[in-house]
Design a protein around this motif. Structure first.
Motif, short mmCIF file in Angstrom:
data_model
loop_
_atom_site.label_atom_id
_atom_site.label_comp_id
_atom_site.label_asym_id
_atom_site.label_seq_id
_atom_site.Cartn_x
_atom_site.Cartn_y
_atom_site.Cartn_z
N ASN A 477 0.83 -1.21 0.00
CA ASN A 477 0.00 0.00 0.00
C ASN A 477 0.87 1.27 0.00
OD1 ASN A 477 -2.42 1.40 -0.06
ND2 ASN A 477 -2.58 1.53 2.17
N PHE A 478 1.93 1.22 -0.82
CA PHE A 478 2.88 2.34 -0.89
C PHE A 478 2.62 3.15 -2.15
CE2 PHE A 478 7.03 4.13 -2.17
CZ PHE A 478 7.29 4.89 -1.04
N THR A 479 2.48 4.47 -2.01
CA THR A 479 2.20 5.34 -3.15
C THR A 479 3.26 6.44 -3.24
OG1 THR A 479 0.75 6.68 -1.74
CG2 THR A 479 -0.30 4.96 -3.09
N LEU A 480 3.24 7.14 -4.36
CA LEU A 480 4.16 8.25 -4.55
C LEU A 480 3.95 9.31 -3.48
CD1 LEU A 480 4.19 9.18 -8.36
CD2 LEU A 480 6.19 8.73 -6.97
N PRO A 481 5.01 9.81 -2.86
CA PRO A 481 4.84 10.93 -1.93
C PRO A 481 4.50 12.20 -2.72
CG PRO A 481 7.17 10.46 -2.24
CD PRO A 481 6.42 9.39 -2.98
N LYS A 482 3.79 13.12 -2.08
CA LYS A 482 3.45 14.37 -2.76
C LYS A 482 4.66 15.25 -2.94
CE LYS A 482 -1.43 14.77 -1.46
NZ LYS A 482 -2.43 15.63 -0.80
N GLY A 483 5.53 15.33 -1.93
CA GLY A 483 6.66 16.23 -2.02
C GLY A 483 7.89 15.71 -1.31
N ILE A 484 9.05 16.02 -1.88
CA ILE A 484 10.35 15.67 -1.28
C ILE A 484 11.21 16.93 -1.30
CG2 ILE A 484 12.42 14.24 -1.46
CD1 ILE A 484 10.75 12.18 -2.98
N LEU A 485 11.78 17.27 -0.16
CA LEU A 485 12.63 18.46 -0.06
C LEU A 485 14.08 18.02 0.14
CD1 LEU A 485 12.82 21.57 0.12
CD2 LEU A 485 12.49 21.35 2.59
N LEU A 486 14.95 18.47 -0.76
CA LEU A 486 16.38 18.19 -0.66
C LEU A 486 17.07 19.41 -0.05
CD1 LEU A 486 16.93 16.70 -4.24
CD2 LEU A 486 16.43 15.44 -2.15
N THR A 487 17.80 19.20 1.02
CA THR A 487 18.46 20.32 1.68
C THR A 487 19.92 19.98 1.95
OG1 THR A 487 18.43 21.75 3.64
CG2 THR A 487 17.70 19.48 3.95
N GLY A 488 20.75 20.99 1.90
CA GLY A 488 22.18 20.78 2.12
C GLY A 488 22.96 21.97 1.61
N PRO A 489 24.27 21.98 1.84
CA PRO A 489 25.09 23.12 1.42
C PRO A 489 25.01 23.34 -0.09
CG PRO A 489 26.34 21.59 2.80
CD PRO A 489 25.06 20.92 2.47
N SER A 490 25.26 24.57 -0.51
CA SER A 490 25.28 24.89 -1.94
C SER A 490 26.37 24.07 -2.63
CB SER A 490 25.53 26.38 -2.12
OG SER A 490 25.53 26.72 -3.48
N GLY A 491 26.03 23.44 -3.76
CA GLY A 491 27.00 22.65 -4.51
C GLY A 491 27.13 21.22 -4.07
N SER A 492 26.23 20.76 -3.18
CA SER A 492 26.35 19.38 -2.67
C SER A 492 25.68 18.35 -3.57
CB SER A 492 25.76 19.29 -1.25
OG SER A 492 24.43 19.79 -1.24
N GLY A 493 24.99 18.79 -4.63
CA GLY A 493 24.44 17.83 -5.60
C GLY A 493 22.94 17.69 -5.57
N LYS A 494 22.22 18.66 -5.01
CA LYS A 494 20.75 18.56 -4.89
C LYS A 494 20.10 18.56 -6.28
CE LYS A 494 20.60 22.27 -2.30
NZ LYS A 494 22.05 22.52 -2.17
N THR A 495 20.52 19.50 -7.13
CA THR A 495 19.93 19.58 -8.48
C THR A 495 20.28 18.35 -9.30
OG1 THR A 495 20.12 21.99 -8.38
CG2 THR A 495 19.76 21.01 -10.54
N LEU A 496 21.50 17.86 -9.17
CA LEU A 496 21.90 16.65 -9.89
C LEU A 496 21.06 15.45 -9.48
CD1 LEU A 496 25.82 16.67 -10.06
CD2 LEU A 496 24.22 16.83 -11.96
N LEU A 497 20.79 15.32 -8.19
CA LEU A 497 19.97 14.21 -7.69
C LEU A 497 18.56 14.28 -8.27
CD1 LEU A 497 21.11 14.18 -3.95
CD2 LEU A 497 21.32 12.25 -5.53
N ALA A 498 18.00 15.49 -8.32
CA ALA A 498 16.65 15.67 -8.87
C ALA A 498 16.63 15.28 -10.35
CB ALA A 498 16.19 17.11 -8.69
N LYS A 499 17.64 15.70 -11.10
CA LYS A 499 17.69 15.37 -12.53
C LYS A 499 17.90 13.88 -12.75
CE LYS A 499 19.21 19.85 -14.32
NZ LYS A 499 20.27 20.58 -15.04
N ALA A 500 18.71 13.26 -11.92
CA ALA A 500 18.93 11.81 -12.05
C ALA A 500 17.64 11.05 -11.77
CB ALA A 500 20.04 11.36 -11.09
N ALA A 501 16.85 11.53 -10.81
CA ALA A 501 15.55 10.90 -10.52
C ALA A 501 14.63 11.01 -11.73
CB ALA A 501 14.91 11.55 -9.29
N GLY A 502 14.66 12.19 -12.38
CA GLY A 502 13.85 12.38 -13.59
C GLY A 502 14.29 11.47 -14.71
#
Length: 703
Positions: A477-502
């Protein structure tokens, strides 16, 4: 088993793969009753007679005595869906001559066309006055009437049959679109048929029940989803008089002319009832009166309201309206008695896209390597018109490849459209539902990101699994979460992780910049945000990525007119309107989570907060190796030692370090005129420059 001479069967829609091939399907039990084998010919008697080849239906789909036939055969038999026809065995002779009359005035068959048309008609049974529909190369669908045959009666064509093209009367030139030509909209078409066809077929039943059937249908949805196509299919399939009205054609600059034109349309429909009036682009003639300054539009809306439920009954006249912006319609039109039913025609899902691709490739010479299921899987957000354009573009690419090998004056050799042609066409065709926004499948892969294994595994489970392994997720009974927030220092790879997920999900990926929203005026920014969520739902599965979300969602103030406050309120509302079945996930990134309003961090909004730490020594080594893959690195370089020397650096700084090392080596090579490999000395020089830049940034940073 006792054999029968004839049997009565109920008519149902044909299969897409049987369309235009003169094929009907029956249950095996019914075939045995008539003594029929696969591929034999049958006579079909509705209001008129026609012939077809018979094949068994798959798994007795409807579980009762039924016959599946496409719209062309239904028209030739003078019957419709759910009507009863009589089936009997037919004797079909080989034709010596066939006389064909082109229905379309634009098509003038040449002697060269005879061979192609003969090959397409080979084996298809026909009878005089039948209508044929062919996909001839270089044209769209072309229709013919069978004006005469020798010998008379049911015949079939072989390679010796002489085709004679003659000019005849146009007859019924209505669109030859059938229900089989509409893919992925079975439920919607069924609803519309119930509303339109039942009152026309059984008016006495509605009188006995004491209520009127619905008299108006509003079709709404994004452009290209099939609203007009459905209307054309209804016009082709139903025996009702059909009037197609383009909204802009109504508007006239002279006083009273526009209203008079609408009255004439309704008068014609009533006099020739049962009738269907199809109002295309309805929003152009019936906009909200409070927002319209012109008098003509206001009078047209008033006239349309009066005609749709005036003092006089409309009788057997159904009005179908189509629009892609329903909110701009005058609210008075959208009440019971006017447009009783509102049916959303939305972008197709994977099964719908597969059906549409089948429809648009049925006349194409496809190579064996073409996998329509795979194409349907990767065309998220594509509507019917996009898929049609994709097939045409793939065909054009295949044609261009052939033309590049032969001269324009030479005869074209046979060729096929390959999977590579479709993949190349995908680069040219963009989904129209998300064209206003930057949407694409990113090219960043998980292996392009060094370290962060725990975060990557979490994202894979949260996003990939619900989209790719439905059965396992249903079990838990597991569904997609509505929202995920990535937090961390600037340049730590947040945008890259989002693009890799896409990239890994192959879902549509829409990037929203806080600056884009903030650049709009008060009221407009909230509307843009609302539109983005609508587009995401229409092109689902979709990932909405808000980069630097703290720029638009910082703490709310006491000011009622603060743009950030209004955007937060709008975002909260959009989160709450997201259903689990929408397959829309909101990804956001920030390096200042302390600025995010806490109301966005509760359950049902950003349900998961993933912290991206600075890379450890093992992760720094992995990142350095990834960014050094294409560099001329000396064999003496010790990446482990480099990783230890770069303590405290982010992934972005390590990428910069490799770039600076390349720059230093290139500069030295240019000075001495020799190739230089990047060694530990060059790397250490680059580390010193990066550290110096960091100290400079710390000095100028606001306290």
């Amino acid at each position: 088993m006792v054999q029968l001479n004839s049997i009565k069967l109920k008519v149902k829609e044909g299969l897409v793969e049987d369309s235009r091939k003169g094929i009907i399907r029956m249950n095996r039990e019914d075939m045995e009753l008539l003594g029929l084998d696969t591929g034999q010919f049958v006579n079909i008697k509705g209001k008129r007679n026609t012939v077809a080849k018979v094949y068994p239906s798959f798994n007795a789909i409807y579980g009762m005595p039924l016959i599946q036939m496409d719209g062309i055969i239904r028209r030739n038999a003078g019957t419709g869906i759910d009507d009863i026809v009589t089936i009997s065995k037919a004797e079909v002779k080989t034709a010596r001559k066939i006389m064909l009359s082109p229905i379309d005035t634009f098509f003038k068959p040449k002697e060269d066309d005879k061979k192609e048309i003969r090959n397409m008609l080979k084996g298809i049974p026909m009878i005089s006055d039948d209508e044929l529909s062919l996909m001839i190369f270089g044209h769209n669908e072309v229709g013919f009437y069978v004006s005469g045959t020798a010998p008379s009666g049911p015949v079939k064509i072989d390679e010796k049959t002489d085709l004679i093209f003659v000019e005849g009367e146009l007859g019924d030139v209505r669109a030859r679109v059938t229900y089989e030509d509409i893919g992925g909209l079975n439920k919607e078409v069924k609803k519309i048929r119930e509303i339109v066809e039942l009152p026309f077929k059984y008016p006495s039943i509605f009188k006995k029940l004491g209520f009127e059937a619905p008299k108006g249908i509003l079709l709404y949805g994004p452009p290209g989803t099939g609203k007009t196509l459905i209307a054309k299919a209804i016009a082709s399939e139903t025996k009702a008089h059909f009037i197609h009205v383009n909204g802009p054609e109504i508007i006239n600059k002279f006083y009273g002319e526009s209203e008079a034109k609408i009255r004439e349309i309704f008068k014609e429909a009533k006099s020739r009832a049962p009738s269907i009036i199809f109002l295309d682009e309805l929003d152009s003639i019936a906009p909200r009166r409070e927002y319209v300054h012109g008098e003509v539009e206001k009078r047209v809306v008033a006239q349309l309201l009066a005609l749709m439920d005036g003092l006089e009954s409309r009788g057997q006249v159904v009005v179908i309206g189509a629009t892609n912006i329903p909110d701009s319609l005058d609210p008075a039109l959208r009440r019971a008695g006017r447009f009783d039913k509102e049916i959303a025609i939305m972008p197709p899902d994977k099964k719908g896209r597969f059906k549409i691709l089948q429809i648009h490739t049925k006349g194409m010479p496809l190579d064996e390597d073409v996998k329509l299921e795979e194409l349907a899987d990767i065309t998220y957000g594509f509507v019917g018109s996009d898929l049609s354009a994709l097939c045409k573009e793939a065909g054009m690419i295949a044609l261009r490849n052939i033309l590049s090998k032969v001269g324009l004056d030479e005869i074209l050799p046979p060729f096929k459209v390959s999977m590579d042609n479709f993949i190349e066409a995908l680069r040219e065709i963009q989904p129209s539902s998300t064209r206003e926004y930057c949407t694409e499948v990113p090219d960043v892969k998980w292996e392009n990101i060094g370290g962060l294994e725990e975060v990557k595994d979490t994202l894979k489970t949260l996003i990939e699994l619900p989209l790719h392994d439905l059965n396992l997720c249903k079990e838990y009974n597991f569904t997609l979460p509505k929202g995920i927030l990535l937090t961390g220092p600037s340049g730590s790879g947040k945008t890259l992780l989002a693009k890799a997920a896409g990239n890994s999900t192959k879902a549509n990926f829409i990037t929203i910049s806080g600056l884009t929203l903030a650049s709009h005026g008060m009221g407009e920014a909230e509307k843009v945000l609302h539109d983005i969520f609508i587009k995401a739902k229409q092109s689902s599965p979709c990932i909405l990525f808000f980069d630097e979300i703290d720029a638009i969602c910082s703490y709310r103030s006491n000011s009622a007119n603060n743009l950030s406050d209004r955007l937060i309120s709008r975002l909260i509302l959009e989160f709450d309107n997201l259903e689990k079945s929408n397959e829309v996930i909101v990804l956001a990134a920030t390096n200042r989570i302390n600025l995010i309003d806490p109301v966005l961090l509760r359950e049902g909004r950003f349900e998961y907060i993933l912290e991206i730490p600075l890379p450890n020594v093992d992760e720094r080594e992995a990142i350095l190796k990834i960014h050094s893959q294409k560099l001329p690195i000396s064999e003496s370089v010790d990446f482990r030692q480099l990783a230890e020397n770069t303590k405290g650096m982010t992934g972005a700084e390590l990428a910069t370090l490799c770039h600076k090392s390349s720059f230093i080596a290139l500069t030295q090579a240019m000075k001495i005129g020799l190739k230089i490999k990047i060694d530990d000395k060059i790397f250490n020089q680059a580390i010193a420059e990066v550290n110096h830049k960091k100290k400079f940034e710390e000095v100028i940073a606001p306290k």
